[in-house]
Design a protein around this motif. Structure first.
Motif, mmCIF file in Angstrom:
data_model
loop_
_atom_site.group_PDB
_atom_site.id
_atom_site.type_symbol
_atom_site.label_atom_id
_atom_site.label_comp_id
_atom_site.label_asym_id
_atom_site.label_seq_id
_atom_site.Cartn_x
_atom_site.Cartn_y
_atom_site.Cartn_z
ATOM 1 N N ILE A 1 15.682 -16.414 24.783
ATOM 2 C CA ILE A 1 17.200 -16.576 24.686
ATOM 3 C C ILE A 1 17.489 -16.005 23.233
ATOM 4 C CG2 ILE A 1 19.540 -17.796 24.790
ATOM 5 C CD1 ILE A 1 18.076 -19.262 27.160
ATOM 6 N N LEU A 2 16.947 -16.978 22.292
ATOM 7 C CA LEU A 2 17.067 -16.668 20.813
ATOM 8 C C LEU A 2 16.900 -15.197 20.508
ATOM 9 C CD1 LEU A 2 15.689 -19.620 18.960
ATOM 10 C CD2 LEU A 2 18.062 -19.213 19.122
ATOM 11 N N GLU A 3 15.764 -14.386 21.136
ATOM 12 C CA GLU A 3 15.568 -13.184 20.678
ATOM 13 C C GLU A 3 16.577 -12.308 21.164
ATOM 14 O OE1 GLU A 3 11.871 -11.998 22.724
ATOM 15 O OE2 GLU A 3 11.605 -10.338 21.636
ATOM 16 N N ARG A 4 17.235 -12.664 22.494
ATOM 17 C CA ARG A 4 18.174 -11.736 22.867
ATOM 18 C C ARG A 4 19.431 -11.873 21.915
ATOM 19 N NH1 ARG A 4 17.391 -13.728 28.029
ATOM 20 N NH2 ARG A 4 19.337 -14.707 28.067
ATOM 21 N N MET A 5 19.637 -13.173 21.431
ATOM 22 C CA MET A 5 20.790 -13.268 20.610
ATOM 23 C C MET A 5 20.383 -12.675 19.119
ATOM 24 S SD MET A 5 21.863 -17.090 21.479
ATOM 25 C CE MET A 5 23.603 -16.960 21.170
ATOM 26 N N GLY A 6 19.295 -12.216 19.049
ATOM 27 C CA GLY A 6 19.117 -11.404 17.821
ATOM 28 C C GLY A 6 18.547 -12.283 16.695
ATOM 29 N N ALA A 7 18.103 -13.587 16.963
ATOM 30 C CA ALA A 7 17.532 -14.558 16.062
ATOM 31 C C ALA A 7 16.131 -14.394 15.905
ATOM 32 C CB ALA A 7 17.814 -15.802 16.475
ATOM 33 N N ASP B 1 7.882 -19.247 13.514
ATOM 34 C CA ASP B 1 8.392 -18.606 12.348
ATOM 35 C C ASP B 1 9.820 -18.536 12.272
ATOM 36 O OD1 ASP B 1 8.246 -17.994 9.693
ATOM 37 O OD2 ASP B 1 6.560 -16.486 9.976
ATOM 38 N N VAL B 2 10.616 -19.132 11.581
ATOM 39 C CA VAL B 2 12.042 -19.156 11.758
ATOM 40 C C VAL B 2 12.654 -18.533 10.584
ATOM 41 C CG1 VAL B 2 14.166 -20.166 12.625
ATOM 42 C CG2 VAL B 2 11.751 -20.982 13.309
ATOM 43 N N ALA B 3 13.761 -17.637 10.675
ATOM 44 C CA ALA B 3 14.608 -17.298 9.452
ATOM 45 C C ALA B 3 15.911 -17.159 10.197
ATOM 46 C CB ALA B 3 14.007 -15.984 9.011
ATOM 47 N N ALA B 4 16.857 -17.649 9.033
ATOM 48 C CA ALA B 4 18.359 -17.528 9.445
ATOM 49 C C ALA B 4 18.954 -15.870 9.661
ATOM 50 C CB ALA B 4 19.045 -18.415 8.451
ATOM 51 N N GLY B 5 19.736 -15.840 10.100
ATOM 52 C CA GLY B 5 20.446 -14.418 10.080
ATOM 53 C C GLY B 5 21.476 -14.386 11.446
ATOM 54 N N PRO B 6 22.302 -13.279 11.271
ATOM 55 C CA PRO B 6 23.455 -13.129 12.161
ATOM 56 C C PRO B 6 22.858 -13.271 13.612
ATOM 57 C CG PRO B 6 23.005 -11.205 10.947
ATOM 58 C CD PRO B 6 22.208 -12.053 10.575
ATOM 59 N N ILE B 7 23.629 -13.861 14.590
ATOM 60 C CA ILE B 7 23.262 -13.763 15.867
ATOM 61 C C ILE B 7 24.531 -13.184 16.889
ATOM 62 C CG2 ILE B 7 21.529 -15.314 16.064
ATOM 63 C CD1 ILE B 7 23.302 -17.679 16.568
ATOM 64 N N VAL B 8 24.143 -12.713 18.054
ATOM 65 C CA VAL B 8 25.093 -12.176 19.165
ATOM 66 C C VAL B 8 25.225 -13.125 20.227
ATOM 67 C CG1 VAL B 8 25.285 -9.796 18.073
ATOM 68 C CG2 VAL B 8 23.465 -10.543 19.992
ATOM 69 N N GLY B 9 26.181 -13.110 21.079
ATOM 70 C CA GLY B 9 26.226 -13.847 22.319
ATOM 71 C C GLY B 9 25.291 -13.359 23.238
ATOM 72 N N THR B 10 25.077 -14.125 24.309
ATOM 73 C CA THR B 10 24.188 -13.616 25.463
ATOM 74 C C THR B 10 24.578 -14.473 26.717
ATOM 75 O OG1 THR B 10 21.863 -13.483 26.141
ATOM 76 C CG2 THR B 10 22.539 -15.473 25.049
ATOM 77 N N ALA B 11 23.944 -13.973 27.843
ATOM 78 C CA ALA B 11 24.368 -14.679 29.173
ATOM 79 C C ALA B 11 22.943 -15.316 29.766
ATOM 80 C CB ALA B 11 24.822 -13.632 30.152
ATOM 81 N N VAL B 12 23.149 -16.487 30.059
ATOM 82 C CA VAL B 12 21.897 -17.333 30.709
ATOM 83 C C VAL B 12 22.220 -17.387 32.104
ATOM 84 C CG1 VAL B 12 20.623 -19.269 30.531
ATOM 85 C CG2 VAL B 12 21.267 -18.297 28.488
ATOM 86 N N GLU B 13 21.263 -16.958 32.944
ATOM 87 C CA GLU B 13 21.619 -16.958 34.349
ATOM 88 C C GLU B 13 20.588 -17.915 35.014
ATOM 89 O OE1 GLU B 13 24.090 -15.461 35.426
ATOM 90 O OE2 GLU B 13 24.361 -13.827 34.015
#
Ligand code: S3P
Length: 433
Positions: free
Chosen positions: A269-275, A298-310
């Motif tokens: 889900i995070l990947e879809r959000m662009g994280a 490995d985690v880095a901060a950055g802008p994210i976008v919304g997503t849908a979880v079904e």
């Protein structure tokens, strides 16, 4: 009850080791108690829920030794769980409450009473009573649905059971009962859920088969659970990962995270959000593995976008969905979760808790019958305020992460609830800050 204030944080940096996995710790101890040979469990989670499991297993006759870095469980064998003198206290642990009866139901002529805290008394057990009754056991629950409840053990027979709700706990309960029942027991899931029980049973020598969404086990006389090292808990690590994504300028390494594909929905889900949250994730497979894969993330901060979880993704990220709501507050656009009505029967009603809690911090979020919809504020993020954990460990940790990422900070009422799954949470977070 302790109130703790989590102020807006500067960037988070460094490494943190994920605490031991709660689901796997419960199962390792339980299978140890069902086995004939002693089992050594390294990196066992020392938290309220999993200590409840050790005590419950002692109550039914297992010997449990606590060492500094490991636990040894000397089991009673499959059919020799003792009848305790009084009720078995499961504390706050839903997994214990739903898995243990699978084993106990196969104890011919013995009777067990299970009870727990006020939160557990609101959590349904009819979902395990239904299949266990079909297998021949008798379960008597308060209002036919809730703890305290009584399990009358008997000689069980195999069934094929279609799960009405996707639940790894119910699936596991039926599989554990199936090990002690005559014949081959099958569970048909509506969608895939975590498969730690299947893996561990196969590792303990049981005959376990998977065919699509059907998993079957065949009756056995003996289990021989293997000594194991519990991997880090993705569901706990998820709070650190979310903090790393949301707090500006952060860069973290979360070590030793269990990345069994049935647990890593949150990372997808995070990947879809662009994280940016990168690890060596296990690929989905039809095979019944006997081990649990581990990776650093490995985690880095950055802008994210919304997503849908079904619905089909929900069980693979069920305990992380409150964090998806929080991330949604910081995303551009809308984040929607559907098909997650199970959130209403967790340690608290996590749809109501998340929606009311985040709204109180300034979020634009609506509840639906089976999830929520968040309108993200993008870079403006979240104002802050006060959130009540309502006795729910994951709500407490959600509030803390919200505080670090917010503009004004968050006071979490009832922060001590975090000890249910992640006693060192606040310390770990402070070290990164
Ligand atoms: C768990 C399964 C999930 C999860 C819980 C742990 C498990 O519950 O929410 O925290 O260890 O099997 P359900 O199976 O009821 O969805």
């Amino acid at each position: 009850m302790s109130s703790v204030f989590f102020g807006p944080s500067g960037r988070l940096r460094g490494e943190v080791t994920a605490p031991p996995d709660k689901s796997i710790s419960h199962r390792a101890a339980l299978l140890g108690a069902m086995s004939v040979e002693p089992v050594r469990i390294s990196n066992y989670l020392q938290a309220a829920d999993t200590i409840s499991t050790l005590n419950a297993l002692r109550a039914v006759g297992a010997l449990v030794e606590q060492h500094e870095d490991y636990v040894v469980v000397r089991g009673t064998g499959l059919r020799e769980a003792r009848e305790p003198g009084g009720p078995i206290d499961v504390g706050n642990a839903g997994t214990l409450m739903r898995l243990l009866p699978g084993w106990l139901a196969a104890q011919e002529g013995r009777i067990y009473v299970l009870d727990g805290d006020t939160s557990i008394r609101r959590r349904p057990v009819d979902r395990i009573a239904a299949p266990l009754t079909l297998m021949g056991a008798q379960i008597e629950a308060s209002d036919d649905r809730f703890p305290p409840f009584v399990v009358y053990g008997t000689r069980l027979h195999a069934i094929t059971y279609e799960l009405p709700v996707a639940s790894a706990q119910v699936k596991s309960c039926v599989l554990l009962a199936g090990i002690g029942a005559d014949g081959t027991t099958s569970v048909v899931e509506p969608v895939a859920s975590r498969d730690h029980t299947e893996r561990m049973l196969a590792g303990a020598g049981a005959s376990v088969q998977r065919d699509g969404l059907t998993v079957s086990v065949t009756c056995t006389d003996e289990l021989d659970a293997q000594s194991l090292t519990v991997p880090g808990d993705l569901s706990s690590a998820a709070f650190m990962i979310a903090a790393g994504v949301l707090v500006r300028g952060s860069r973290l390494l979360v070590r030793d995270v269990g990345v069994n594909w049935t647990r890593t929905g949150f990372l997808r889900i995070l990947e879809r959000m662009g994280a940016i949250a990168i690890g060596a994730l296990e690929e989905p497979s039809q095979e019944v593995a006997t081990t649990e894969p581990v990776s650093d993330i490995d985690v880095a901060a950055g802008p994210i976008v919304g997503t849908a979880v079904e619905a089909d993704e929900v069980p693979l990220a069920i305990d992380e969905l409150p964090l998806v709501a929080l991330l949604g507050c910081f995303a551009e656009g809308e984040t929607v979760v559907r098909g997650a009505q199970e959130l209403r029967v967790k340690e608290s009603d996590r749809i109501a808790g998340v929606v009311d809690g985040l709204r109180g911090l300034g979020a634009s979020i609506e509840a639906t019958a089976d999830g929520f919809a968040v309108t993200g504020a993008g870079g403006r993020g979240l104002r802050g305020g006060v959130i009540d954990a309502g006795g729910d460990h994951r709500m407490a940790m959600l509030g803390a992460v919200a505080g670090l990422a917010s503009r004004e900070g968050v006071e979490v009422v009832g922060m001590e609830a975090a000890a249910v799954s992640y006693p060192a949470f606040a310390e770990d977070l402070a070290r990164l800050a």
